[in-house]
Structure formats: C-alpha cells, structure tokens
Design a protein around this motif. Structure first.
Motif, PDB file in Angstrom:
ATOM      1  N   LEU A  44       0.820  -1.204   0.000  1.00 45.24           N
ATOM      2  CA  LEU A  44       0.000   0.000   0.000  1.00 45.24           C
ATOM      3  C   LEU A  44       0.857   1.258   0.000  1.00 45.24           C
ATOM      4  N   THR A  45       1.807   1.324   0.929  1.00 43.32           N
ATOM      5  CA  THR A  45       2.659   2.505   1.017  1.00 43.32           C
ATOM      6  C   THR A  45       3.622   2.598  -0.149  1.00 43.32           C
ATOM      7  N   GLY A  46       3.899   1.464  -0.797  1.00 42.38           N
ATOM      8  CA  GLY A  46       4.777   1.511  -1.958  1.00 42.38           C
ATOM      9  C   GLY A  46       4.067   1.893  -3.237  1.00 42.38           C
ATOM     10  N   SER A  47       2.789   1.580  -3.325  1.00 47.46           N
ATOM     11  CA  SER A  47       2.045   1.855  -4.556  1.00 47.46           C
ATOM     12  C   SER A  47       1.469   3.262  -4.595  1.00 47.46           C
ATOM     13  N   ILE A  48       1.097   3.818  -3.448  1.00 48.03           N
ATOM     14  CA  ILE A  48       0.489   5.147  -3.436  1.00 48.03           C
ATOM     15  C   ILE A  48       1.415   6.217  -4.012  1.00 48.03           C
ATOM     16  N   PRO A  49       2.739   6.230  -3.695  1.00 47.84           N
ATOM     17  CA  PRO A  49       3.617   7.208  -4.363  1.00 47.84           C
ATOM     18  C   PRO A  49       3.616   7.071  -5.877  1.00 47.84           C
ATOM     19  N   PHE A  50       3.506   5.836  -6.385  1.00 49.37           N
ATOM     20  CA  PHE A  50       3.433   5.644  -7.831  1.00 49.37           C
ATOM     21  C   PHE A  50       2.137   6.232  -8.391  1.00 49.37           C
ATOM     22  N   VAL A  51       1.040   6.051  -7.657  1.00 47.50           N
ATOM     23  CA  VAL A  51      -0.243   6.603  -8.100  1.00 47.50           C
ATOM     24  C   VAL A  51      -0.184   8.128  -8.114  1.00 47.50           C
ATOM     25  N   ILE A  52       0.377   8.718  -7.063  1.00 45.09           N
ATOM     26  CA  ILE A  52       0.510  10.176  -7.013  1.00 45.09           C
ATOM     27  C   ILE A  52       1.386  10.666  -8.149  1.00 45.09           C
ATOM     28  N   PHE A  53       2.477   9.951  -8.397  1.00 43.61           N
ATOM     29  CA  PHE A  53       3.384  10.325  -9.484  1.00 43.61           C
ATOM     30  C   PHE A  53       2.666  10.263 -10.835  1.00 43.61           C
ATOM     31  N   ALA A  54       1.813   9.254 -11.010  1.00 44.15           N
ATOM     32  CA  ALA A  54       1.124   9.076 -12.291  1.00 44.15           C
ATOM     33  C   ALA A  54       0.107  10.172 -12.564  1.00 44.15           C
ATOM     34  N   PHE A  55      -0.409  10.802 -11.517  1.00 43.32           N
ATOM     35  CA  PHE A  55      -1.445  11.816 -11.699  1.00 43.32           C
ATOM     36  C   PHE A  55      -0.907  13.234 -11.505  1.00 43.32           C
ATOM     37  N   MET A  56       0.369  13.421 -11.801  1.00 38.13           N
ATOM     38  CA  MET A  56       0.958  14.744 -11.667  1.00 38.13           C
ATOM     39  C   MET A  56       0.758  15.547 -12.949  1.00 38.13           C
ATOM     40  N   TYR A  57      -0.508  15.848 -13.276  1.00 32.29           N
ATOM     41  CA  TYR A  57      -0.786  16.659 -14.458  1.00 32.29           C
ATOM     42  C   TYR A  57      -1.104  18.110 -14.092  1.00 32.29           C
ATOM     43  N   GLN A  58      -0.968  18.452 -12.801  1.00 29.23           N
ATOM     44  CA  GLN A  58      -1.328  19.800 -12.375  1.00 29.23           C
ATOM     45  C   GLN A  58      -0.542  20.895 -13.094  1.00 29.23           C
ATOM     46  N   PRO A  59       0.783  20.717 -13.353  1.00 29.85           N
ATOM     47  CA  PRO A  59       1.502  21.781 -14.073  1.00 29.85           C
ATOM     48  C   PRO A  59       0.976  22.032 -15.481  1.00 29.85           C
ATOM     49  N   SER A  60       0.304  21.037 -16.057  1.00 35.10           N
ATOM     50  CA  SER A  60      -0.213  21.197 -17.425  1.00 35.10           C
ATOM     51  C   SER A  60      -1.609  21.814 -17.458  1.00 35.10           C
ATOM     52  N   VAL A  61      -2.241  21.976 -16.301  1.00 36.93           N
ATOM     53  CA  VAL A  61      -3.616  22.498 -16.264  1.00 36.93           C
ATOM     54  C   VAL A  61      -3.703  23.912 -16.859  1.00 36.93           C
TER      55      VAL A  61
END
Length: 236
Positions: free
Chosen positions: A18-35
């Motif tokens: 769980l703690t290992g996968s959540i950082p990957f999920v957060i990393f995958a949804f880092m589209y905020q700079p492109s908004v």
C-alpha cells in the motif's frame, strides 16, 4: 489466459504494498503543471469546460492504467523468470517478452514518453522565460536551445539513475504530493477561509480537502519512512 487467471493472486493488500504503490499513483497523476496550458487552449475558458476535460482525461487515463496493469500482470504470471526480472529491475522495458503484443505495448510506451516530453517541459520553460527574459518572449532559436538543453539534462539524469522506481518512490512521497495536492489544497482553503455565506457545496469541498490533505500527508510520510527503512535493510 485461463491458466494465468487461476494462478494470479487477487486483492493481496499489505502495508508494504500500500505505502509503496500510493507514491506511484501520485506520481502518475501529476498533471497539475499542465492544467494552465490546457486551460489556455480551450475555446470556452470556463470552469465547467475545464472540469469536463479533467474528468474525461482522468477516466481515460485510469482505464488505460488498469488495463495495462491487469494484462501486464496476467501476461507474465505464468513465466517466473520474466516476473523476477520485472521485480528486480523495476522497469518494464528491461523485460524480454516473447509476445508480439507486449512488444507493441513497449513501443507504444516509448512513443508516449517521447511525445510527452515537450508538454512536460512547457511549465519549466515558461518559468525559465519569466526569470531570465522577464516580459520578453524567447525567439524560436532560443526556445529550441532551451528545449534541447532541458531535454539533455533529463536524459543525462535518466541514464545516470540505475533504478527509476526509487526516484518515482521518492518524488511520489515528497515533491509530488506537495506541488500536486498539499499546496493546491492549502491555497484553496486559504482563499475560502474568510468567505461569508458559504454554501453547502463549499462546506463539503472544504471538508473533503481537509480529509485529502491529512490522508496525503500521513501516507507520504509513512511511505518515505518505509522506503528509507527498506533501503538501509531494516525489516518491517
């Protein structure tokens, strides 16, 4: 495929996973700079239009992530050697698949990464242009030089790092939660802190923001601590 479905382990939830996968999920949804860039390209620059774009894009991306994960896992579950290589290398591109579908998928992933580089560099180039040139705009030649320079720096860093999963884990529990979730939530709460006549929807959004903020901070801290413990050889 039926044999692979029978061999697969489903819904195995562990603290480490769980703690290992959540950082990957957060990393995958880092589209905020492109908004902001996407917003500027809209024909109708409204909140509802932007919300539709984000919802549609998120649904498509999540669907593709889930399909890629399911078929990728089922495709190698019956081949222990490939599975061990994937676990040890933490890089899907280093797995020698003997299936044409996987090879096409790897080529598609390579194309996606290359095509996404210019979009990912846009926020950095905009900030560089503001700091260095002020109100002036870069010429085409200067823009090309800056783009190539930034790309080369990213390329050198990429080939210098032996394990990309470590970088994703570190960024996914440090800078990405800060820039993608924590700072925007704090900014939102600051804006509406003293607003009078708060609507029921606004109260709901504020409560959800606080819940998300606390959850992201706790999970990020836990993920970072467990990552460090794992690297120094301390079992948990």
């Amino acid at each position: 495929m039926k044999n692979n479905l029978a061999k697969a382990d489903y819904f195995v939830v562990t603290l480490n996973g769980l703690t290992g996968s959540i950082p990957f999920v957060i990393f995958a949804f880092m589209y905020q700079p492109s908004v902001p860039i996407i917003y500027n390209e809209l024909n109708q620059k409204t909140t509802s239009s932007m919300r539709k774009v984000l919802i549609f894009g998120s649904v498509v991306v999540v669907s593709l992530y889930i399909l890629a994960a399911i078929f990728g896992y089922l495709g190698i579950i019956s081949q222990p050697a490939l599975l061990d290589t994937l676990i040890s290398k933490s890089n899907i591109l280093e797995v020698n698949y003997d299936n044409w579908a996987f090879n096409i998928a790897v080529l598609g992933l390579l194309f996606t990464v290359i095509a996404a580089v210019p979009i990912c560099l846009l926020p950095a180039k905009d900030d560089f242009e503001t700091v260095v040139f002020g109100e002036k705009k870069m010429t085409t030649c200067q823009n090309l030089i800056v783009t190539v320079s930034f790309s080369m720096v990213c390329w050198v860093l990429a080939i210098s790092i032996p394990n990309i999963s470590d970088i994703i884990s570190i960024l996914g529990c440090t800078t990405n939660p800060l820039s993608g979730f924590i700072f925007p939530i704090v900014f939102f709460l600051k804006i509406y802190k003293d607003e009078e006549n708060k609507s029921k929807r606004l109260y709901t959004e504020i409560v959800l923001c606080w819940i998300t903020l606390v959850f992201i901070i706790l999970v990020s801290l836990m993920s970072f601590v467990l990552f460090v413990l794992g690297k120094v050889g301390i079992s948990y």
